[in-house]
Design a protein around this motif. Sequence first.
Motif, PDB file in Angstrom:
ATOM      1  N   GLN A  93      11.998  -3.321  11.350  1.00  0.00           N
ATOM      2  CA  GLN A  93      12.744  -2.934  10.281  1.00  0.00           C
ATOM      3  C   GLN A  93      12.037  -3.118   8.793  1.00  0.00           C
ATOM      4  O   GLN A  93      12.361  -2.248   8.256  1.00  0.00           O
ATOM      5  CB  GLN A  93      14.150  -3.461  10.593  1.00  0.00           C
ATOM      6  CG  GLN A  93      15.034  -2.607   9.525  1.00  0.00           C
ATOM      7  CD  GLN A  93      16.540  -3.008   9.785  1.00  0.00           C
ATOM      8  OE1 GLN A  93      16.646  -4.073  10.443  1.00  0.00           O
ATOM      9  NE2 GLN A  93      17.378  -2.396   9.506  1.00  0.00           N
ATOM     10  N   THR A  94      11.575  -4.423   8.761  1.00  0.00           N
ATOM     11  CA  THR A  94      10.899  -4.603   7.408  1.00  0.00           C
ATOM     12  C   THR A  94       9.999  -4.191   7.035  1.00  0.00           C
ATOM     13  O   THR A  94       9.517  -3.386   6.073  1.00  0.00           O
ATOM     14  CB  THR A  94      10.747  -6.275   7.615  1.00  0.00           C
ATOM     15  OG1 THR A  94      11.825  -6.992   8.032  1.00  0.00           O
ATOM     16  CG2 THR A  94      10.065  -6.839   6.071  1.00  0.00           C
ATOM     17  N   CYS A  95       9.183  -3.553   8.170  1.00  0.00           N
ATOM     18  CA  CYS A  95       8.073  -2.606   8.029  1.00  0.00           C
ATOM     19  C   CYS A  95       8.400  -1.209   7.696  1.00  0.00           C
ATOM     20  O   CYS A  95       7.644  -0.739   6.671  1.00  0.00           O
ATOM     21  CB  CYS A  95       6.938  -2.827   8.989  1.00  0.00           C
ATOM     22  SG  CYS A  95       5.477  -1.952   8.848  1.00  0.00           S
TER      23      CYS A  95
ATOM     24  N   ALA B 251      10.311   3.907   1.677  1.00  0.00           N
ATOM     25  CA  ALA B 251      10.152   3.966   0.464  1.00  0.00           C
ATOM     26  C   ALA B 251       8.965   4.575  -0.106  1.00  0.00           C
ATOM     27  O   ALA B 251       8.845   5.316  -1.275  1.00  0.00           O
ATOM     28  CB  ALA B 251      10.488   2.566  -0.212  1.00  0.00           C
ATOM     29  N   ALA B 252       7.765   4.116   0.257  1.00  0.00           N
ATOM     30  CA  ALA B 252       6.551   4.504  -0.270  1.00  0.00           C
ATOM     31  C   ALA B 252       6.340   6.120   0.105  1.00  0.00           C
ATOM     32  O   ALA B 252       5.736   6.775  -0.990  1.00  0.00           O
ATOM     33  CB  ALA B 252       5.416   3.871   0.621  1.00  0.00           C
ATOM     34  N   ARG B 253       6.983   6.609   1.155  1.00  0.00           N
ATOM     35  CA  ARG B 253       6.812   8.090   1.294  1.00  0.00           C
ATOM     36  C   ARG B 253       7.894   8.879   0.567  1.00  0.00           C
ATOM     37  O   ARG B 253       7.963  10.064   0.621  1.00  0.00           O
ATOM     38  CB  ARG B 253       6.769   8.429   2.560  1.00  0.00           C
ATOM     39  CG  ARG B 253       5.781   7.876   3.577  1.00  0.00           C
ATOM     40  CD  ARG B 253       5.680   8.064   4.851  1.00  0.00           C
ATOM     41  NE  ARG B 253       4.595   7.602   5.639  1.00  0.00           N
ATOM     42  CZ  ARG B 253       4.670   7.339   6.972  1.00  0.00           C
ATOM     43  NH1 ARG B 253       5.729   7.714   7.802  1.00  0.00           N
ATOM     44  NH2 ARG B 253       3.521   6.757   7.358  1.00  0.00           N
ATOM     45  N   ARG B 254       8.699   8.241  -0.181  1.00  0.00           N
ATOM     46  CA  ARG B 254       9.952   8.715  -0.757  1.00  0.00           C
ATOM     47  C   ARG B 254      10.599   9.975   0.235  1.00  0.00           C
ATOM     48  O   ARG B 254      10.776  11.101  -0.055  1.00  0.00           O
ATOM     49  CB  ARG B 254       9.731   9.642  -1.792  1.00  0.00           C
ATOM     50  CG  ARG B 254       8.859   8.522  -3.029  1.00  0.00           C
ATOM     51  CD  ARG B 254      10.508   7.497  -3.373  1.00  0.00           C
ATOM     52  NE  ARG B 254      11.348   8.149  -4.177  1.00  0.00           N
ATOM     53  CZ  ARG B 254      12.187   7.555  -4.817  1.00  0.00           C
ATOM     54  NH1 ARG B 254      12.200   6.207  -4.683  1.00  0.00           N
ATOM     55  NH2 ARG B 254      13.243   8.374  -5.446  1.00  0.00           N
TER      56      ARG B 254
ATOM     57  N   TYR C 120      -3.181  -0.820  -2.538  1.00  0.00           N
ATOM     58  CA  TYR C 120      -2.957   0.005  -3.670  1.00  0.00           C
ATOM     59  C   TYR C 120      -3.844   1.317  -3.552  1.00  0.00           C
ATOM     60  O   TYR C 120      -3.453   2.506  -3.633  1.00  0.00           O
ATOM     61  CB  TYR C 120      -2.334  -0.558  -4.893  1.00  0.00           C
ATOM     62  CG  TYR C 120      -2.073   0.578  -5.969  1.00  0.00           C
ATOM     63  CD1 TYR C 120      -0.981   1.251  -5.865  1.00  0.00           C
ATOM     64  CD2 TYR C 120      -2.894   0.952  -6.897  1.00  0.00           C
ATOM     65  CE1 TYR C 120      -0.481   2.312  -6.882  1.00  0.00           C
ATOM     66  CE2 TYR C 120      -2.949   1.995  -7.621  1.00  0.00           C
ATOM     67  CZ  TYR C 120      -1.660   2.663  -7.560  1.00  0.00           C
ATOM     68  OH  TYR C 120      -1.389   3.645  -8.625  1.00  0.00           O
ATOM     69  N   HIS C 121      -5.149   0.929  -3.733  1.00  0.00           N
ATOM     70  CA  HIS C 121      -5.944   1.911  -4.064  1.00  0.00           C
ATOM     71  C   HIS C 121      -6.443   2.757  -2.794  1.00  0.00           C
ATOM     72  O   HIS C 121      -7.023   3.798  -2.811  1.00  0.00           O
ATOM     73  CB  HIS C 121      -7.280   1.340  -4.941  1.00  0.00           C
ATOM     74  CG  HIS C 121      -7.118   1.091  -6.125  1.00  0.00           C
ATOM     75  ND1 HIS C 121      -6.667   0.054  -6.751  1.00  0.00           N
ATOM     76  CD2 HIS C 121      -7.127   1.857  -7.293  1.00  0.00           C
ATOM     77  CE1 HIS C 121      -6.616   0.098  -8.071  1.00  0.00           C
ATOM     78  NE2 HIS C 121      -6.790   1.062  -8.303  1.00  0.00           N
ATOM     79  N   ARG C 122      -6.087   2.348  -1.632  1.00  0.00           N
ATOM     80  CA  ARG C 122      -6.446   3.027  -0.583  1.00  0.00           C
ATOM     81  C   ARG C 122      -5.156   3.884  -0.197  1.00  0.00           C
ATOM     82  O   ARG C 122      -4.837   4.477   1.027  1.00  0.00           O
ATOM     83  CB  ARG C 122      -6.314   2.069   0.657  1.00  0.00           C
ATOM     84  CG  ARG C 122      -7.884   1.447   0.564  1.00  0.00           C
ATOM     85  CD  ARG C 122      -8.320   0.815   2.017  1.00  0.00           C
ATOM     86  NE  ARG C 122      -7.357   0.071   2.427  1.00  0.00           N
ATOM     87  CZ  ARG C 122      -7.574  -1.164   2.528  1.00  0.00           C
ATOM     88  NH1 ARG C 122      -8.620  -1.901   2.179  1.00  0.00           N
ATOM     89  NH2 ARG C 122      -6.829  -1.941   3.022  1.00  0.00           N
TER      90      ARG C 122
ATOM     91  N   TYR D 168       1.063   2.473   0.168  1.00  0.00           N
ATOM     92  CA  TYR D 168       2.033   1.733  -0.490  1.00  0.00           C
ATOM     93  C   TYR D 168       3.001   1.135   0.154  1.00  0.00           C
ATOM     94  O   TYR D 168       3.841   0.055  -0.202  1.00  0.00           O
ATOM     95  CB  TYR D 168       2.671   2.935  -1.236  1.00  0.00           C
ATOM     96  CG  TYR D 168       1.899   4.013  -2.060  1.00  0.00           C
ATOM     97  CD1 TYR D 168       0.975   3.238  -2.976  1.00  0.00           C
ATOM     98  CD2 TYR D 168       1.959   5.417  -2.089  1.00  0.00           C
ATOM     99  CE1 TYR D 168      -0.009   3.960  -3.720  1.00  0.00           C
ATOM    100  CE2 TYR D 168       0.859   6.048  -2.678  1.00  0.00           C
ATOM    101  CZ  TYR D 168       0.028   5.237  -3.654  1.00  0.00           C
ATOM    102  OH  TYR D 168      -0.741   6.120  -4.465  1.00  0.00           O
ATOM    103  N   GLY D 169       3.219   1.528   1.649  1.00  0.00           N
ATOM    104  CA  GLY D 169       4.235   0.684   2.528  1.00  0.00           C
ATOM    105  C   GLY D 169       3.648  -0.853   2.504  1.00  0.00           C
ATOM    106  O   GLY D 169       4.458  -1.432   2.405  1.00  0.00           O
TER     107      GLY D 169
END
Length: 186
Positions: A4-6, A12-15, A67-69, A72-73
């Motif tokens: 769940q943490t992952c 969130a990263a994918r919105r 981040y540059h890859r 975001y997750g």
Amino acid sequence: TGVQTCVLPISAARREPDFDELALLDLRRALTPATGLGGEVAGGPEIDQPPTLPDLAEAVGRVDRLYHRDDYGAVLEVLPGLLGQVRAAVEVAGPGDRETALELLAQVHQVAGTALIQIRSLDLAHRALSDGLAAADAAGNPVLGASLVTTMCWLLLRQGRHIEAERLAIATADRVEPRFGPGAEP
């Protein structure tokens, strides 16, 4: 639990449409701790011995590469703990290491700010970048501060604050741009 943490930072990263602001709760806690009278922090992480500055520099580099890859997750999952570790390193740093620790704090805040801009959590990004600027200023590193201002200008543009972004960019350039010619300071 672990799965769940992952999953929460990834959503969130994918919105994703079912994105829940609670997915950012750990990062929100790390960036905006609950403080009381005298600056006492309620519920902050307890870190007995922070990692060494070289280990933290390596960890900041790793999260920047994530981040540059566009991962975001993973960035959102790593940042809360890393912010706590770098803050702890600043608190225990001796006079010779304080500037380096503050620079790492500024850098990790910049990564947080850029990731939060990407997922459109703009107010939290503003907090991360503001704290990063404060750390760069405390470290006495105007070049790092100017880098953070660049990201702050991007945030301001995303918020439709074009005039403020322009003024901030010009004021920063005036402070850090080398001067040449008669009357220029060395």
